[in-house]
Design a protein around this motif. Structure first.
Motif, PDB file in Angstrom:
ATOM      1  N   LEU A  62       0.134   6.248  22.207  1.00 23.36           N
ATOM      2  CA  LEU A  62       0.394   6.135  20.774  1.00 23.36           C
ATOM      3  C   LEU A  62      -0.462   7.119  19.990  1.00 23.36           C
ATOM      4  N   LYS A  63      -1.734   7.134  20.308  1.00 23.00           N
ATOM      5  CA  LYS A  63      -2.635   8.054  19.610  1.00 23.00           C
ATOM      6  C   LYS A  63      -2.193   9.498  19.801  1.00 23.00           C
ATOM      7  N   SER A  64      -1.831   9.794  21.004  1.00 22.70           N
ATOM      8  CA  SER A  64      -1.407  11.154  21.313  1.00 22.70           C
ATOM      9  C   SER A  64      -0.185  11.539  20.485  1.00 22.70           C
ATOM     10  N   MET A  65       0.745  10.604  20.354  1.00 23.28           N
ATOM     11  CA  MET A  65       1.949  10.899  19.580  1.00 23.28           C
ATOM     12  C   MET A  65       1.645  11.008  18.093  1.00 23.28           C
ATOM     13  N   LEU A  66       0.751  10.170  17.615  1.00 20.52           N
ATOM     14  CA  LEU A  66       0.378  10.239  16.195  1.00 20.52           C
ATOM     15  C   LEU A  66      -0.297  11.575  15.895  1.00 20.52           C
ATOM     16  N   LEU A  67      -1.114  11.978  16.833  1.00 20.85           N
ATOM     17  CA  LEU A  67      -1.783  13.261  16.676  1.00 20.85           C
ATOM     18  C   LEU A  67      -0.749  14.378  16.596  1.00 20.85           C
ATOM     19  N   GLU A  75      -9.194   0.803  21.622  1.00 16.21           N
ATOM     20  CA  GLU A  75      -9.096   1.255  23.007  1.00 16.21           C
ATOM     21  C   GLU A  75      -7.801   0.774  23.645  1.00 16.21           C
ATOM     22  N   ALA A  76      -7.318  -0.342  23.113  1.00 18.56           N
ATOM     23  CA  ALA A  76      -6.111  -0.936  23.685  1.00 18.56           C
ATOM     24  C   ALA A  76      -5.248  -1.493  22.561  1.00 18.56           C
ATOM     25  N   ILE A  77      -3.964  -1.575  22.793  1.00 18.23           N
ATOM     26  CA  ILE A  77      -3.080  -2.127  21.775  1.00 18.23           C
ATOM     27  C   ILE A  77      -1.897  -2.804  22.448  1.00 18.23           C
ATOM     28  N   ARG A  78      -1.519  -3.960  21.930  1.00 22.91           N
ATOM     29  CA  ARG A  78      -0.403  -4.690  22.525  1.00 22.91           C
ATOM     30  C   ARG A  78       0.922  -4.133  22.033  1.00 22.91           C
ATOM     31  N   GLU A  79       1.962  -4.420  22.790  1.00 18.65           N
ATOM     32  CA  GLU A  79       3.267  -3.854  22.460  1.00 18.65           C
ATOM     33  C   GLU A  79       3.715  -4.256  21.058  1.00 18.65           C
ATOM     34  N   SER A  80       3.547  -5.517  20.732  1.00 17.37           N
ATOM     35  CA  SER A  80       4.039  -5.993  19.435  1.00 17.37           C
ATOM     36  C   SER A  80       3.327  -5.277  18.285  1.00 17.37           C
ATOM     37  N   GLN A  81       2.033  -5.034  18.475  1.00 17.38           N
ATOM     38  CA  GLN A  81       1.280  -4.328  17.434  1.00 17.38           C
ATOM     39  C   GLN A  81       1.750  -2.880  17.317  1.00 17.38           C
ATOM     40  N   ALA A  82       1.989  -2.282  18.470  1.00 14.34           N
ATOM     41  CA  ALA A  82       2.443  -0.890  18.473  1.00 14.34           C
ATOM     42  C   ALA A  82       3.803  -0.781  17.787  1.00 14.34           C
ATOM     43  N   ARG A  83       4.664  -1.716  18.078  1.00 16.01           N
ATOM     44  CA  ARG A  83       5.994  -1.701  17.455  1.00 16.01           C
ATOM     45  C   ARG A  83       5.880  -1.866  15.950  1.00 16.01           C
ATOM     46  N   ALA A  84       4.999  -2.754  15.520  1.00 15.73           N
ATOM     47  CA  ALA A  84       4.812  -2.980  14.090  1.00 15.73           C
ATOM     48  C   ALA A  84       4.337  -1.703  13.415  1.00 15.73           C
ATOM     49  N   GLY A 128      -7.272   2.488  13.240  1.00 10.78           N
ATOM     50  CA  GLY A 128      -6.201   1.497  13.337  1.00 10.78           C
ATOM     51  C   GLY A 128      -5.853   1.100  14.764  1.00 10.78           C
ATOM     52  N   ILE A 129      -6.095   2.010  15.675  1.00 11.41           N
ATOM     53  CA  ILE A 129      -5.805   1.727  17.077  1.00 11.41           C
ATOM     54  C   ILE A 129      -7.099   1.769  17.843  1.00 11.41           C
ATOM     55  N   ILE A 154       0.839  -1.202   0.000  1.00  9.80           N
ATOM     56  CA  ILE A 154       0.000   0.000   0.000  1.00  9.80           C
ATOM     57  C   ILE A 154       0.868   1.244   0.000  1.00  9.80           C
ATOM     58  N   ASN A 155       0.456   2.191  -0.777  1.00  8.38           N
ATOM     59  CA  ASN A 155       1.094   3.500  -0.691  1.00  8.38           C
ATOM     60  C   ASN A 155       0.149   4.444   0.017  1.00  8.38           C
ATOM     61  N   ILE A 156       0.710   5.259   0.856  1.00  6.08           N
ATOM     62  CA  ILE A 156      -0.170   6.016   1.731  1.00  6.08           C
ATOM     63  C   ILE A 156       0.101   7.509   1.692  1.00  6.08           C
ATOM     64  N   ASP A 157      -0.925   8.224   1.965  1.00  8.04           N
ATOM     65  CA  ASP A 157      -0.796   9.661   2.172  1.00  8.04           C
ATOM     66  C   ASP A 157      -0.574   9.877   3.657  1.00  8.04           C
ATOM     67  N   LYS A 158       0.468  10.602   3.981  1.00  8.15           N
ATOM     68  CA  LYS A 158       0.918  10.694   5.368  1.00  8.15           C
ATOM     69  C   LYS A 158      -0.179  11.098   6.359  1.00  8.15           C
ATOM     70  N   GLU A 159      -0.756  12.249   6.112  1.00  9.84           N
ATOM     71  CA  GLU A 159      -1.736  12.751   7.081  1.00  9.84           C
ATOM     72  C   GLU A 159      -2.966  11.858   7.167  1.00  9.84           C
ATOM     73  N   ALA A 160      -3.446  11.449   6.000  1.00  9.78           N
ATOM     74  CA  ALA A 160      -4.635  10.605   5.977  1.00  9.78           C
ATOM     75  C   ALA A 160      -4.344   9.293   6.703  1.00  9.78           C
ATOM     76  N   TYR A 161      -3.165   8.802   6.486  1.00 15.63           N
ATOM     77  CA  TYR A 161      -2.782   7.548   7.129  1.00 15.63           C
ATOM     78  C   TYR A 161      -2.744   7.709   8.645  1.00 15.63           C
ATOM     79  N   LEU A 162      -2.149   8.778   9.081  1.00 22.34           N
ATOM     80  CA  LEU A 162      -2.075   9.013  10.529  1.00 22.34           C
ATOM     81  C   LEU A 162      -3.468   9.131  11.132  1.00 22.34           C
ATOM     82  N   MET A 163      -4.300   9.893  10.471  1.00 19.01           N
ATOM     83  CA  MET A 163      -5.637  10.091  11.022  1.00 19.01           C
ATOM     84  C   MET A 163      -6.428   8.781  11.021  1.00 19.01           C
ATOM     85  N   ALA A 164      -6.237   7.998   9.970  1.00 18.66           N
ATOM     86  CA  ALA A 164      -6.918   6.708   9.910  1.00 18.66           C
ATOM     87  C   ALA A 164      -6.440   5.806  11.038  1.00 18.66           C
TER      88      ALA A 164
END
Lengths: 156, 156
Positions: free
Chosen positions: B141-146, B89-98, B86-87, B71-81
């Motif tokens: 993670l969400k906070s940092m992506l924002l 209420e909860a996310i495991r470490e391995s998923q976050a790292r990926a 994509g994330i 997939i090729n992505i548009d940066k901002e749209a990807y982040l917002m998505a």
DNA sequence: TACCCATTGGTCAGAGATAGTCAACAAGCC
DNA sequence: GGCTTGTTGACTATCTCTGACCAATGGGTA
């Protein structure tokens, strides 16, 4: 007094030599020293802790490993000092922001990195009771500083 | 320490090269690596998941195939998505790292930023009960992506 | 067309392989 | 004796791999 943990520590350090990182197999190492696998964790926790300038990465399951990364303390003394002394068990948001601002002013981090760090330690981000929040913030901040100190030389 | 899945992953990525897609034959690949066909599915699920920037298409029956699209992505749209869908209420470490690895591969973030983010969401960092950890990690993670998405306009 | 069936991929539970955690016990040191 | 440090084992968490069974596709045949 030469005890098992000291031997294991010495062995790992010898394995590392001058390299920035080394990879171990917990089971194999435990077998080699005829001890419980958890003994390896003890050695890592007490001799290769972040405060001592190391970062540990690991993976479980088949092909699992433990990777030890060394931080260049001379180069990053400022960060290490912050980690071990500048931040206590807990830190308030305003203090954390001030610290991040200092890093930015001293050009240890760039704008984008500063924004990331502020976001990570923001009050809004850390969902917890007030005091817990400050403890959590200290942990996150220390971890990020450690990444700044140790990451530069190693491909993580 | 590299394991069968890693080899298969490397082989597929090598086959892809710079191309946007590649087509495989599950059975043939399994035969080539002397493993069960379902092993291929495992590799696809863990190394070529949507979170990692790939889409899988396949067809059964005679002349069946497995097609992997990058997939090729548009940066901002990807982040917002990522933040909104994509994330959870909860996310495991391995998923976050990926997820962070993917941002790095797509050059949305640089190496230092990736290290900062990984440090902030590491299991070792977030001192809390297991499930709480995942919730907290999602928030950080969400906070940092924002921060990444909106960073340009925000005061430093 | 309708049906059969060979061929090909999908899913999932479980076994195997590692590492992590933690509480209890042991050994040394005031 | 009491505190600190070291050691262990039971239990848990995570990653990999497989096999049994399921689903879809398309060609062959009545």
């Amino acid at each position: 007094m030469s005890v098992l943990s000291d031997h294991i520590e010495a062995f790992i350090k010898a394995s590392m030599g001058d390299l920035p990182q080394v990879e171990l197999c917990r089971q194999a190492l435990a077998a080699q020293f005829h001890c419980a696998p958890s003994q390896i964790n003890y050695v890592l926790a007490t001799r290769f802790a972040p405060d001592l300038g190391y970062v540990i990465q690991s993976k479980r399951g088949g092909g699992g490993y433990i990777r030890i990364l060394r931080i260049n303390i001379d180069k990053e003394a400022y960060l290490m000092a912050l980690i071990s002394q500048g931040i206590g068990e807990a830190i308030r948001e305003s203090q954390a922001r001030a610290l991040i601002d200092r890093l930015y002013e001293r050009e240890v981090i760039q704008g984008q990195e500063a924004r990331l760090m502020r976001a990570a330690v923001a009050d809004q981000t850390l969902k917890a009771a007030c005091h817990e929040k400050d403890i959590l913030r200290a942990a996150v901040l220390k971890s990020m500083l450690l990444a700044l100190a140790g990451g530069a030389e190693v491909e993580v």
